[in-house]
Design an enzyme around this catalytic site. Structure first.
Site, mmCIF file in Angstrom:
data_model
loop_
_atom_site.group_PDB
_atom_site.id
_atom_site.type_symbol
_atom_site.label_atom_id
_atom_site.label_comp_id
_atom_site.label_asym_id
_atom_site.label_seq_id
_atom_site.Cartn_x
_atom_site.Cartn_y
_atom_site.Cartn_z
ATOM 1 N N TYR B 145 0.909 -1.240 -0.106
ATOM 2 C CA TYR B 145 -0.056 -0.124 -0.125
ATOM 3 C C TYR B 145 0.954 1.245 -0.030
ATOM 4 O O TYR B 145 1.667 1.523 0.897
ATOM 5 C CB TYR B 145 -0.893 -0.081 1.520
ATOM 6 N N ASP B 230 -0.951 -5.874 9.687
ATOM 7 C CA ASP B 230 -2.240 -5.005 9.269
ATOM 8 C C ASP B 230 -3.142 -6.159 8.874
ATOM 9 O O ASP B 230 -2.900 -6.402 7.659
ATOM 10 C CB ASP B 230 -1.680 -3.922 8.259
ATOM 11 N N ILE B 232 -6.382 -5.258 8.268
ATOM 12 C CA ILE B 232 -7.319 -4.145 8.034
ATOM 13 C C ILE B 232 -8.464 -4.753 7.030
ATOM 14 O O ILE B 232 -9.781 -4.473 7.033
ATOM 15 C CB ILE B 232 -6.989 -2.726 7.568
ATOM 16 N N LYS B 268 -12.163 -0.503 6.058
ATOM 17 C CA LYS B 268 -12.471 -1.493 4.904
ATOM 18 C C LYS B 268 -13.579 -2.557 5.235
ATOM 19 O O LYS B 268 -14.370 -3.005 4.516
ATOM 20 C CB LYS B 268 -11.052 -2.280 4.564
#
Lengths: 475, 480
Positions: B145, B230, B232, B268
């Site tokens: 990302y 992460d 998410i 998300k």
């Protein structure tokens, strides 16, 4: 051994300050009128609790302010998805309008200069990141809000250099004090990048007069350093003289606007610290641009942006709220300071903020900060009030305490005053030689309530407390 | 000349990345079905828009979730005043419960380890501040990302060292790649403090298998460096294989829990990026403590804490939402990838995330990142789709693009697909030599095959029409 960062292992978080000790004492035994009537009363938290009924009434009449009501739910999706760091236009417009109204319409704020942050806490850190490199410094007049030590320094590496203000001239910010601080920074090899003022002042509750402000603007222009004006208490000015904002002064004197930045929030003026509505307003385009990008680390929840936009776009509400808030603060302040003066406690004359700067210098065993700490421990443990000692605000002189008055209902205020009264009574008894005054007549005079003391002469003729000229002048 | 900080005048904000260029193209001419039907369709924003009807229905049935309704207003004052950085207990309990349920209740999360932050953006920066000093480094597998470059480095001074993952291995994280990155950091005199993995992966949409996760945990324990997971996209895993979280793996292998930290958010999984609900969950007490103090810079609005607490404490809602979301994502993903395959466009086989990792390597003029940029400009300006070029994710190989599919309604998806079809049609004409195929029969066969909709192509095998001129890439066969 697992290694974490120096920032994490150091004590830059500032929680070792006594400012937080009283908080802890409160938390272990908090006052409750029914459940814990002997608990500690919180007078160390600068909250504004005086206008909630007014606000709740508006909330009930405006279901469209909520995303979860029938009237508002059609905006739920677009709001839940809205993460643009420019912020909702209606939010910025509403905040800009509110800021203008709080300054009596004397100045207009541009919604495009409004940048969001994680409360004023996030705003201050963000401004420091934008203006200064690690190792550079800001000047900050004392006494100042203890949170600055953390907010401006902890993760930024920026230093703070105090501008020492003295009680002898009511803690005014003088040119001499500014110059002295600037010199001191130079001697310590610190490059000064800016000056941070809090106006209205925390913890003093006073406002800066026009000449002082002009003097400050002149100073920062000469030195070509930034001026950060924390105006978080702007709407809490409850009586004359009228508040004068940095934003007004720069219209009146020559000033490089690229040096001017305002930190704001709704935590104090509206009583919404939980909503984390921090604002950075800069007259410097590059700073606005940079801050806006940094705001990603602490945007205002879009749900809250929506609520605030709806609320502050309502002109009638805003106008009435500002008036109502001033009135409630005025009444509470007047009652509190008057009652304190009845028992010989004075405070710095103030017309703003959610607290008073109480003068207990004469109660100190000696003029030292150790004695101040001793007195403070007595206040917390015996009087059962959490107040904040002046040393935690970097005050240059021991004996001053910040006492919050807007964060409790009337009944709790009465209990607090009674405890103070009782404490002063005991203290006076201990101080007065028996031959001067019989105990019985002393008790009699102190039991009178506010209504009894209408005359200007605020001390009972029977009171043994020496009439401090300071008390007379400042209440 | 007024001076600001180096941080302010540098470009650590990362907005010079092409990741944001497409965004700008979109903003000047955004698609709207009625007002701007020729506008750019946003396929570069990983948003989850598929479950709002479901959520709105719940809201209407639960007025107490709002502070502004008759049912909720009695909590307005206490909530408006609540600024305790511990966060509301009911908020932390609800989030901990949600995180557990998303992992099939195979692991329990402790509400007292839940720390708030300003979205996942704030969470990442906060974790970097807690774990590393300026000049120290975190390893990050590529592709990753683009926001990490800003979030982890900008104001912290921390460096990122890529762990290069290759398409030949389906971009899996190998021990070799991690060792190589670690060595590279040492050579550059950078002290490595941790490894950051994103699982499910952005931009790949894939999840890590158990073996890979165990190997990662082994690696970080050996090197005594932190592991930041992460997660998410945890609830966006819409089909098997099942998501395996770091929190599960550390129960199964030997691991120093003080090295383990999870970054989470509701942006998300629930589609609430605007609400700024970022979470740091650490197994290290000192980190929880420090992060909690730092959270003051980006607490979750108490108004939002109240809403989320009410919503996520409703077990029925939780259970049904997770299922509904998976179903919607599964359907959308299937239709999208299927439709793309009809025109010979393949993507990395994936089962999570809000996007696919589209393989356009064969459309590149040459195997260079310049060619990738050229192709990308064509996609934005001619096809009018904002997709994200692989180079902005630090992909080692040109030709990959991340394309988001969950941030639009069905009609917009159809428009996007028809634009892609038209583009491929035109593109095929120019790349196929004339003697091989007459243009009219090409057009006919392509349009015939392309005009079929998802329902027509039910057979799993032979996803390409026999008349299609596009060379059958083994990659396409294997990956869709």
């Amino acid at each position: 051994m697992v290694a974490i960062s120096k920032i994490a292992t150091g004590n830059g978080h500032g929680e070792d300050s006594p400012y937080f000790d009283g908080w802890k004492a409160y938390e272990t035994n908090p006052f409750h009128p029914i459940d814990r009537p002997d608990g500690v009363i919180q007078m160390g938290l600068a909250e504004n609790q005086l206008c909630f009924n007014f606000i709740k009434k508006w909330v009930m009449e405006h279901p469209e302010a909520s995303l979860c009501s029938a009237e508002g739910v059609n905006k739920f999706e677009e709001t839940a998805l809205f993460q643009d760091y420019h912020g909702m236009p209606e939010f910025r417009e509403a905040v800009a309008k509110f800021m203008g109204k709080v300054r009596g319409g004397r100045v207009k704020f541009d919604p495009d200069r409004i940048v969001m942050s994680g409360g004023a806490t996030g705003a201050h850190e963000m401004v420091a990141f934008c203006l200064a490199d690690p190792g550079e410094a800001f000047l900050v007049p004392t006494p100042y809000y203890p949170g600055f030590d953390r907010d401006l320094r902890w993760r930024t590496g920026v230093e703070l250099v105090p501008v020492v203000c003295e009680s002898s001239n009511n803690f005014k910010i003088t040119r001499a004090a500014l110059e002295a601080a600037y010199e001191k920074a130079k001697e310590a090899n610190l490059r000064v990048k800016g000056l941070l003022i809090t106006n209205p002042s925390n913890p003093l509750g006073t406002i800066l007069d026009r000449d002082t402000l002009k003097g400050i603007v002149k100073f920062i222009n000469e030195k070509n350093i930034h001026l950060i004006g924390d105006e978080i208490y702007a709407a809490t000015v409850f009586m004359e003289p009228e508040f004068v904002s940095i934003s007004e002064i720069i219209e009146e004197v020559e000033c490089n606007r690229d040096l001017i930045h305002i930190v704001y929030s709704l935590s104090k003026d509206m009583g919404f610290p939980g909503f984390r509505v921090g604002i950075v307003y800069s007259y410097n385009d590059a700073v606005v641009s940079c801050a806006r990008k940094m705001s990603s680390f602490g945007l205002v929840s879009s749900q809250t942006q929506h609520l605030i936009a709806t609320m502050l776009s309502d002109d009638d509400f805003v106008d009435s709220f500002i008036v109502e808030s001033k009135e409630q603060l005025f009444k509470r302040h007047k009652y509190f300071t008057l009652s304190l003066s009845q028992v010989g406690i004075g405070s710095l004359k103030s017309n703003a903020g959610l607290f008073i700067w109480m003068d207990l210098r004469k109660l100190l065993k000696e003029k030292t900060f150790d004695a101040e700490m001793d007195l403070w421990r007595v206040i917390i443990n015996e009087v059962k009030l959490n107040v904040s000692p002046g040393s935690s605000f970097h005050c240059d002189e021991p004996g001053w305490f910040r006492v919050c008055f807007a964060n409790m209902d009337d009944n709790t205020m009465e209990v607090a005053l009674l405890r103070i009264t009782t404490f002063m009574h005991k203290h006076n008894e201990a101080m007065v030689p028996r031959k001067l005054c019989r105990r019985a007549s002393l008790k009699l005079s102190l039991s009178r309530r506010r209504d009894d003391f209408m005359s200007q002469n605020m001390m009972s003729p029977h009171s043994p407390i020496p009439q401090s000229p300071l008390v007379r002048a400042r209440t």
